[in-house]
Design a protein around this motif. Structure first.
Motif, short mmCIF file in Angstrom:
data_model
loop_
_atom_site.label_atom_id
_atom_site.label_comp_id
_atom_site.label_asym_id
_atom_site.label_seq_id
_atom_site.Cartn_x
_atom_site.Cartn_y
_atom_site.Cartn_z
N SER A 116 3.85 2.08 5.82
CA SER A 116 3.93 0.68 5.41
C SER A 116 4.97 -0.04 6.28
CB SER A 116 4.36 0.57 3.94
OG SER A 116 3.43 1.19 3.11
N GLU A 121 3.80 -3.96 0.79
CA GLU A 121 2.52 -3.27 1.01
C GLU A 121 2.32 -2.11 0.04
OE1 GLU A 121 2.26 -2.05 5.08
OE2 GLU A 121 2.36 -4.09 5.83
N CYS A 122 3.33 -1.76 -0.72
CA CYS A 122 3.27 -0.64 -1.66
C CYS A 122 2.85 -1.13 -3.05
CB CYS A 122 4.62 0.05 -1.74
SG CYS A 122 5.23 0.64 -0.14
#
Length: 144
Positions: A116, A121-122
């Protein structure tokens, strides 16, 4: 005969997994991501995952690789440290070349989905959970 049989089966995979996680749990940065995880379970899951990928029994009962890591901010640097520790474990245990080649291909296949660029983005595992993200201590690239 499968690669699993050729390399000596679970005994070889268990030996490599143990050597690898000795290094992971001892690492000042990477180890932070594992401190709450039961080591024996992680070692077994790793051995079971690779076993099925190289023609051994399908004993892996963990989550799919990508979904198991969505809650972890894995940077390129962190991924490279993990790879360095794995290569050191291969060398330390005298892992067979064919196994190393296959294992490395598997790791590289998952890499784009695991890396990432930002925590955004997690995704949390469960509602209300946070994202695992730890700052790198100084000199993180040293292999223990």
């Amino acid at each position: 005969m499968t690669l699993f049989d050729e390399i000596g089966g679970f005994e070889t995979l268990k030996r490599i997994s143990k050597a690898f996680y000795d290094k992971v749990y001892a690492h000042p940065w990477l180890g932070q991501y594992f401190k709450l995880l039961p080591r024996e379970q992680i070692e077994k899951q790793q051995a079971d995952f690779i076993a099925q990928a190289i023609g051994g029994p399908d004993n892996y009962r963990g989550k799919a690789v990508i979904s198991a890591h969505l809650h972890i901010f894995i940077t390129e640097e962190l991924f490279q440290i993990r790879e360095s520790l794995l290569q050191a474990a291969f060398q330390e245990t005298g892992a067979p070349a064919a196994l190393i080649e296959k294992w490395n291909k598997i790791d590289q296949a998952f890499k784009p989905a695991l890396i990432s660029r930002s925590v955004a983005e997690c995704s949390p595992r469960f509602p209300g959970d946070g994202i695992l993200s730890f700052s790198a201590p100084e000199k993180t690239s040293a292999i223990k």
